[in-house]
Design a protein around this motif. Sequence first.
Motif, PDB file in Angstrom:
ATOM      1  N   ASP A  22       1.093  -1.297   0.003  1.00 56.29           N
ATOM      2  CA  ASP A  22      -0.237  -0.230   0.016  1.00 56.29           C
ATOM      3  C   ASP A  22       1.009   1.013   0.054  1.00 56.29           C
ATOM      4  OD1 ASP A  22       0.840   0.820   2.665  1.00 56.29           O
ATOM      5  OD2 ASP A  22      -1.200   0.505   3.009  1.00 56.29           O
TER       6      ASP A  22
ATOM      7  N   THR B 143      -4.508   0.996   1.171  1.00 61.59           N
ATOM      8  CA  THR B 143      -4.843   0.556  -0.687  1.00 61.59           C
ATOM      9  C   THR B 143      -3.790  -0.074  -0.999  1.00 61.59           C
ATOM     10  OG1 THR B 143      -6.683   2.799  -1.237  1.00 61.59           O
ATOM     11  CG2 THR B 143      -5.968   1.115  -2.576  1.00 61.59           C
TER      12      THR B 143
ATOM     13  N   ASN C 186      -1.999  -2.908  -3.551  1.00 63.11           N
ATOM     14  CA  ASN C 186      -2.402  -3.038  -4.886  1.00 63.11           C
ATOM     15  C   ASN C 186      -1.277  -4.148  -5.005  1.00 63.11           C
ATOM     16  OD1 ASN C 186      -4.692  -1.786  -5.591  1.00 63.11           O
ATOM     17  ND2 ASN C 186      -3.143   0.154  -5.090  1.00 63.11           N
TER      18      ASN C 186
ATOM     19  N   SER D 146      -6.216  -4.628  -7.012  1.00 64.60           N
ATOM     20  CA  SER D 146      -6.223  -3.952  -6.108  1.00 64.60           C
ATOM     21  C   SER D 146      -6.638  -5.572  -5.258  1.00 64.60           C
ATOM     22  CB  SER D 146      -7.203  -3.607  -5.993  1.00 64.60           C
ATOM     23  OG  SER D 146      -7.526  -3.035  -4.650  1.00 64.60           O
TER      24      SER D 146
ATOM     25  N   THR E   4      -9.112  -5.236  -2.801  1.00 64.84           N
ATOM     26  CA  THR E   4     -10.803  -4.576  -2.361  1.00 64.84           C
ATOM     27  C   THR E   4     -11.596  -5.892  -3.153  1.00 64.84           C
ATOM     28  OG1 THR E   4     -10.543  -3.212  -3.405  1.00 64.84           O
ATOM     29  CG2 THR E   4      -9.974  -2.737  -1.584  1.00 64.84           C
TER      30      THR E   4
END
Length: 163
Positions: free
Chosen positions: A90, A96, A98, A105, A107
Amino acid sequence: MCHVRNMAGLELLVLVGVFSVGFGCPNGWLTHNNKCYHFSRETETWLGATRMCEFLKGTLVEIETKDENDYLKQQAKTIGHSYYWTALSDVEEEGTWNWMISSVSVTGDRFTDWMPGQPNNYQNAQECMALDRSQNYMWNDADCKTNYYYICEQSDSPTEVIG
């Protein structure tokens, strides 16, 4: 005439050497589901590990599926080192996470295997992800400047080698 025949043979030998197709993984790499994996024998910082994988004609590993994660965890257990760097970070934006090679990502519905309570960015200094032996090689955020072992990957698909 003998000189010309030798030159033609040499040219053919050079052409065969220049245009060849390679299959499988390099010596010392492990194969799993069309990928090759190299578990380092030395430690590096996260950036150093990234560079070493590039030197070895691969990339720092990006874990895409539970099956791949399980395989890597099993291999890590067999070898037994404490931590292994992966390509997850991140560093671009705190919180975040990745994969740094593909920019994907983690997420939403992407596979993750974070240790309970992780990532926690302890002391605002943890921006890279490593597999952590203390928790059965689950994912843990860590300081990118720490020296850890690392895992490189590359495809074992046929590749055309030119030159």
